[in-house]
Design an enzyme around this catalytic site. Sequence first.
Site, PDB file in Angstrom:
ATOM      1  N   TYR A  77      48.788  41.383  44.494  1.00 32.07           N
ATOM      2  CA  TYR A  77      49.105  42.198  43.308  1.00 32.07           C
ATOM      3  C   TYR A  77      50.307  41.647  42.548  1.00 32.07           C
ATOM      4  CZ  TYR A  77      45.809  45.845  44.367  1.00 32.07           C
ATOM      5  OH  TYR A  77      44.645  46.544  44.563  1.00 32.07           O
ATOM      6  N   GLN A 111      35.453  44.546  49.449  1.00 33.73           N
ATOM      7  CA  GLN A 111      35.072  44.168  48.078  1.00 33.73           C
ATOM      8  C   GLN A 111      33.798  44.880  47.585  1.00 33.73           C
ATOM      9  OE1 GLN A 111      35.277  39.952  48.111  1.00 33.73           O
ATOM     10  NE2 GLN A 111      36.546  39.862  46.285  1.00 33.73           N
ATOM     11  N   ASP A 145      34.547  48.296  46.159  1.00 33.50           N
ATOM     12  CA  ASP A 145      35.723  48.346  45.288  1.00 33.50           C
ATOM     13  C   ASP A 145      35.348  48.820  43.877  1.00 33.50           C
ATOM     14  OD1 ASP A 145      37.999  47.891  43.817  1.00 33.50           O
ATOM     15  OD2 ASP A 145      38.387  45.908  44.635  1.00 33.50           O
TER      16      ASP A 145
HETATM   17  P1  NAD Z   1      45.809  45.096  37.576  1.00 31.67           P
HETATM   18  O1  NAD Z   1      44.811  45.852  36.782  1.00 31.67           O
HETATM   19  O2  NAD Z   1      46.761  45.844  38.442  1.00 31.67           O
HETATM   20  O3  NAD Z   1      46.674  44.184  36.573  1.00 31.67           O
HETATM   21  C1  NAD Z   1      46.023  43.292  35.685  1.00 31.67           C
HETATM   22  C2  NAD Z   1      46.751  41.973  35.636  1.00 31.67           C
HETATM   23  O4  NAD Z   1      47.995  42.119  34.932  1.00 31.67           O
HETATM   24  C3  NAD Z   1      47.099  41.370  37.005  1.00 31.67           C
HETATM   25  O5  NAD Z   1      46.486  40.103  37.100  1.00 31.67           O
HETATM   26  C4  NAD Z   1      48.613  41.257  36.947  1.00 31.67           C
HETATM   27  O6  NAD Z   1      49.102  40.121  37.633  1.00 31.67           O
HETATM   28  C5  NAD Z   1      48.874  41.157  35.461  1.00 31.67           C
HETATM   29  N1  NAD Z   1      50.244  41.430  35.005  1.00 31.67           N
HETATM   30  C6  NAD Z   1      51.162  42.312  35.468  1.00 31.67           C
HETATM   31  N2  NAD Z   1      52.317  42.205  34.765  1.00 31.67           N
HETATM   32  C7  NAD Z   1      52.120  41.261  33.826  1.00 31.67           C
HETATM   33  C8  NAD Z   1      52.917  40.717  32.788  1.00 31.67           C
HETATM   34  N3  NAD Z   1      54.167  41.095  32.581  1.00 31.67           N
HETATM   35  N4  NAD Z   1      52.358  39.746  32.022  1.00 31.67           N
HETATM   36  C9  NAD Z   1      51.103  39.314  32.216  1.00 31.67           C
HETATM   37  N5  NAD Z   1      50.291  39.785  33.170  1.00 31.67           N
HETATM   38  C10 NAD Z   1      50.801  40.755  33.970  1.00 31.67           C
HETATM   39  O7  NAD Z   1      45.115  43.957  38.458  1.00 31.67           O
HETATM   40  P2  NAD Z   1      43.681  43.911  39.114  1.00 31.67           P
HETATM   41  O8  NAD Z   1      42.691  43.419  38.154  1.00 31.67           O
HETATM   42  O9  NAD Z   1      43.438  45.232  39.763  1.00 31.67           O
HETATM   43  O10 NAD Z   1      43.888  42.767  40.194  1.00 31.67           O
HETATM   44  C11 NAD Z   1      45.118  42.630  40.879  1.00 31.67           C
HETATM   45  C12 NAD Z   1      44.962  41.595  41.964  1.00 31.67           C
HETATM   46  O11 NAD Z   1      44.133  42.058  43.002  1.00 31.67           O
HETATM   47  C13 NAD Z   1      44.371  40.277  41.505  1.00 31.67           C
HETATM   48  O12 NAD Z   1      44.996  39.243  42.191  1.00 31.67           O
HETATM   49  C14 NAD Z   1      42.964  40.356  41.957  1.00 31.67           C
HETATM   50  O13 NAD Z   1      42.365  39.096  42.139  1.00 31.67           O
HETATM   51  C15 NAD Z   1      43.170  41.064  43.266  1.00 31.67           C
HETATM   52  N6  NAD Z   1      41.960  41.728  43.720  1.00 31.67           N
HETATM   53  C16 NAD Z   1      41.474  41.411  44.952  1.00 31.67           C
HETATM   54  C17 NAD Z   1      40.318  42.010  45.383  1.00 31.67           C
HETATM   55  C18 NAD Z   1      39.744  41.713  46.722  1.00 31.67           C
HETATM   56  O14 NAD Z   1      40.126  40.750  47.365  1.00 31.67           O
HETATM   57  N7  NAD Z   1      38.832  42.549  47.179  1.00 31.67           N
HETATM   58  C19 NAD Z   1      39.675  42.931  44.603  1.00 31.67           C
HETATM   59  C20 NAD Z   1      40.204  43.241  43.354  1.00 31.67           C
HETATM   60  C21 NAD Z   1      41.367  42.637  42.925  1.00 31.67           C
END
Ligand code: NAD
Length: 328
Positions: free
Chosen positions: A193, A92, A95
Amino acid sequence: MVIGIVKETQFKRVAIAPAAKSKLEKLGLNPWIESGAGVTAGFTDLMYEENQFNIASRSEILSSAEDVIFGLDKFDLNVVSMDMVPRTTLAQAMDVLSSMASLAGYKAVLKGADHYNNMFPMMMTAAGTIPPTKVMVLGAGVAGLQAIATAKRLGAVVEAFDTRAAAKEEVMSLGASFVEVEGAADDRGAGGYAVQQSEEYLQRQRALVQERALKSNIIIATAQVRGKKAPLLVTEETISNMKPGSVIVDLAASTGGNCAFTQNNATIVRNGVVIIGNSDLADELCGVASTLFSNNIINFLQMAVQNGSLNLSEENEIIRSALISKAH
Ligand code: NAD
């Protein structure tokens, strides 16, 4: 070991901030930076000089920094791509995608507010009561959650869509309401994801988005599915029925956009609705974006450098994922 920092060609950010010097020193690294590399982010050559960075020309840096040069693959080099760092709890602090997405979510709301000819909070005045702005957020990942928090702080009424069941609690904990579309594909095996949804699901979702969009003033669109085209959620028909003066900020623009009319890196108006297509709003906050970017890189180096030398052990999952080219 020399670490070279060259000026970005497309962005206003710089990869290492002057304040990182003491951490680089502890790692036994000697930083060289291209003259002017930090200027657009608010870090002058003098600030780097005061922190004992060597200021040099681009060609001097490219020929001196033999061990790690980010973004350069034409030499026999170890190339680390920070956007390939896995999205795990352990990684994290490195990231970059999360750092930038969080800033973009915040800036998207400010951009929306700036283009909207009204104010966010409800206000009762002697001249009349102003209702609060209604903000709809599509996609409650890192950017979407930051957008929700920012819009709430400004006094808006906020609702959000996401396909991941886990997002519901996060959205509600920020004081927004969660709009649920029944029947999302099971994402339990996707490591947190989103997974791609069926066309039938997306059609039902678009209908619900349309119903809510007609009551919204600002839409912040962030929905993405890793490695795929962004889902189309705001159709031409939806826009033709939205209130003129509404604003859509589409952060998914670079992967196709969530809105039918989105043009990447352009702001257009359709049916009186302003549609801003920009996936790199973090670059407009280039000072803080550089500081976070720099911290992410330092955190990576603290893991990958031992006693002043690079140890890119592929037994380490984070290094294995981020190392996109290996020196022979
Ligand atoms: P992303 O930019 O890939 O996507 C943004 C959001 O769009 C996501 O929440 C996704 O579920 C949503 N989405 C996809 N299709 C959709 C639809 N049809 N309608 C509505 N929403 C839709 O996502 P991100 O911000 O990179 O994060 C993805 C995941 O990774 C999340 O669960 C986040 O908490 C997790 N994450 C974990 C860590 C970690 O543990 N280090 C770090 C970053 C992100």
